[in-house]
Scaffold this motif. Structure first.
Motif, PDB file in Angstrom:
ATOM      1  N   ARG A 173      39.739  40.816  58.349  1.00  0.00           N
ATOM      2  CA  ARG A 173      38.579  41.446  57.704  1.00  0.00           C
ATOM      3  C   ARG A 173      38.885  41.800  56.247  1.00  0.00           C
ATOM      4  O   ARG A 173      38.047  41.616  55.359  1.00  0.00           O
ATOM      5  CB  ARG A 173      38.167  42.693  58.480  1.00  0.00           C
ATOM      6  N   GLN A 174      40.103  42.274  56.004  1.00  0.00           N
ATOM      7  CA  GLN A 174      40.487  42.633  54.642  1.00  0.00           C
ATOM      8  C   GLN A 174      40.514  41.399  53.745  1.00  0.00           C
ATOM      9  O   GLN A 174      40.005  41.428  52.618  1.00  0.00           O
ATOM     10  CB  GLN A 174      41.859  43.308  54.649  1.00  0.00           C
ATOM     11  N   GLN A 175      41.087  40.308  54.257  1.00  0.00           N
ATOM     12  CA  GLN A 175      41.134  39.079  53.466  1.00  0.00           C
ATOM     13  C   GLN A 175      39.739  38.520  53.229  1.00  0.00           C
ATOM     14  O   GLN A 175      39.452  37.975  52.160  1.00  0.00           O
ATOM     15  CB  GLN A 175      42.021  38.047  54.162  1.00  0.00           C
ATOM     16  N   LEU A 176      38.871  38.646  54.233  1.00  0.00           N
ATOM     17  CA  LEU A 176      37.497  38.181  54.072  1.00  0.00           C
ATOM     18  C   LEU A 176      36.778  38.977  52.992  1.00  0.00           C
ATOM     19  O   LEU A 176      36.070  38.417  52.151  1.00  0.00           O
ATOM     20  CB  LEU A 176      36.748  38.305  55.396  1.00  0.00           C
ATOM     21  N   GLU A 177      36.960  40.301  53.010  1.00  0.00           N
ATOM     22  CA  GLU A 177      36.332  41.150  51.995  1.00  0.00           C
ATOM     23  C   GLU A 177      36.843  40.804  50.598  1.00  0.00           C
ATOM     24  O   GLU A 177      36.069  40.741  49.639  1.00  0.00           O
ATOM     25  CB  GLU A 177      36.597  42.622  52.319  1.00  0.00           C
ATOM     26  N   GLU A 178      38.149  40.579  50.482  1.00  0.00           N
ATOM     27  CA  GLU A 178      38.722  40.242  49.179  1.00  0.00           C
ATOM     28  C   GLU A 178      38.216  38.887  48.695  1.00  0.00           C
ATOM     29  O   GLU A 178      37.889  38.724  47.509  1.00  0.00           O
ATOM     30  CB  GLU A 178      40.250  40.238  49.279  1.00  0.00           C
ATOM     31  N   ALA A 179      38.141  37.916  49.613  1.00  0.00           N
ATOM     32  CA  ALA A 179      37.660  36.586  49.233  1.00  0.00           C
ATOM     33  C   ALA A 179      36.195  36.640  48.816  1.00  0.00           C
ATOM     34  O   ALA A 179      35.788  36.001  47.839  1.00  0.00           O
ATOM     35  CB  ALA A 179      37.845  35.622  50.407  1.00  0.00           C
ATOM     36  N   THR A 180      35.391  37.405  49.555  1.00  0.00           N
ATOM     37  CA  THR A 180      33.969  37.530  49.224  1.00  0.00           C
ATOM     38  C   THR A 180      33.785  38.189  47.867  1.00  0.00           C
ATOM     39  O   THR A 180      32.952  37.760  47.064  1.00  0.00           O
ATOM     40  CB  THR A 180      33.244  38.344  50.309  1.00  0.00           C
ATOM     41  N   ALA A 181      34.581  39.230  47.610  1.00  0.00           N
ATOM     42  CA  ALA A 181      34.483  39.917  46.320  1.00  0.00           C
ATOM     43  C   ALA A 181      34.852  38.986  45.169  1.00  0.00           C
ATOM     44  O   ALA A 181      34.207  38.996  44.113  1.00  0.00           O
ATOM     45  CB  ALA A 181      35.394  41.149  46.318  1.00  0.00           C
ATOM     46  N   GLU A 182      35.869  38.154  45.391  1.00  0.00           N
ATOM     47  CA  GLU A 182      36.274  37.209  44.345  1.00  0.00           C
ATOM     48  C   GLU A 182      35.182  36.171  44.106  1.00  0.00           C
ATOM     49  O   GLU A 182      34.883  35.825  42.953  1.00  0.00           O
ATOM     50  CB  GLU A 182      37.585  36.534  44.746  1.00  0.00           C
ATOM     51  N   HIS A 183      34.587  35.677  45.190  1.00  0.00           N
ATOM     52  CA  HIS A 183      33.479  34.729  45.046  1.00  0.00           C
ATOM     53  C   HIS A 183      32.330  35.368  44.291  1.00  0.00           C
ATOM     54  O   HIS A 183      31.742  34.760  43.385  1.00  0.00           O
ATOM     55  CB  HIS A 183      32.994  34.268  46.416  1.00  0.00           C
ATOM     56  N   ASP A 184      31.967  36.583  44.668  1.00  0.00           N
ATOM     57  CA  ASP A 184      30.805  37.245  44.064  1.00  0.00           C
ATOM     58  C   ASP A 184      31.022  37.532  42.581  1.00  0.00           C
ATOM     59  O   ASP A 184      30.066  37.509  41.799  1.00  0.00           O
ATOM     60  CB  ASP A 184      30.492  38.541  44.819  1.00  0.00           C
ATOM     61  N   ARG A 185      32.275  37.797  42.197  1.00  0.00           N
ATOM     62  CA  ARG A 185      32.553  37.998  40.766  1.00  0.00           C
ATOM     63  C   ARG A 185      32.397  36.686  39.993  1.00  0.00           C
ATOM     64  O   ARG A 185      31.922  36.675  38.857  1.00  0.00           O
ATOM     65  CB  ARG A 185      33.974  38.544  40.573  1.00  0.00           C
TER      66      ARG A 185
END
Length: 202
Positions: A51-63
């Motif tokens: 879940r943590q890696q998913l959140e980090e990946a999503t945040a990077e995509h969204d930026r």
């Protein structure tokens, strides 16, 4: 194409699930309590890390793609479940293993968020193609890299250029032909991995 960032996390999650099964089949007596506690803790830690890696990946995509993130905000992340299909009736295929042999052509199911995200990225590519249609794979690679898809695979195909790429960090896959008009398909990765089908069945 680089291996998607979440692939490692998914593998870790699978290992955690395996450990759960092992914990339920081993040990009895005085040591079983400690073994079960350790086994049950492992998948929880794997899920938390995923879940943590998913959140980090999503945040990077969204930026990197704020317009896409804004367009798809609030879309469900869960993959919809379909009711069990009724048992097959009537004539069967000449080769009963047809489905098994062609499983390599199947792709994973997309969630509403992934579908929205894929459509939004496809719209970005189509808008750029309306201004400039690449004449060869080199131009296509440069165009896709400029749009934020440096790992895209390209190849000449008739009057256009075939392409495929995994949306950075989170997916899904986009593939098709960069031509005028373009043909862009949004889909999940293939069951056997990647955004392109493997060569040949089993």
């Amino acid at each position: 194409m680089k291996r998607p960032a979440l692939a490692a996390a998914a593998a870790l999650f699978a290992v955690g699930a395996l450990l759960t099964g092992c914990g339920s089949t081993h040990g009895s007596g005085s040591d079983s309590g400690g073994t079960s506690a350790g086994a049950s803790k492992a998948p929880q830690e794997a899920q938390q890390k995923y879940r943590q890696q998913l959140e980090e990946a999503t945040a990077e995509h969204d930026r990197a793609f704020p317009t896409v993130a804004q367009t798809c905000a609030g879309k469900p992340t869960a993959v919809p479940t379909s009711p069990a299909s009724p048992a097959a009736s009537g004539p069967q295929p000449e080769n009963p293993k047809y489905g098994e042999n062609h499983a390599y052509l199947k792709t994973t199911t997309l969630s509403p968020l992934e579908e929205c995200r894929g459509d939004a990225h496809a719209a970005r590519v189509a808008a750029e193609l309306a201004r400039q249609t690449p004449a060869d794979p080199e131009q296509a690679k440069a165009l896709l890299t400029r749009l934020g898809y440096p790992d895209a695979k390209v190849a000449q195909a008739g009057q256009g250029v075939q392409f495929s790429f995994f949306v950075p960090q989170v997916g899904p896959c986009l593939s098709g032909t960069l031509s005028n008009p373009p043909r862009i398909e949004v889909h999940g990765p293939y069951i056997e991995g990647g955004c392109e089908p493997s060569r040949g069945g089993h």
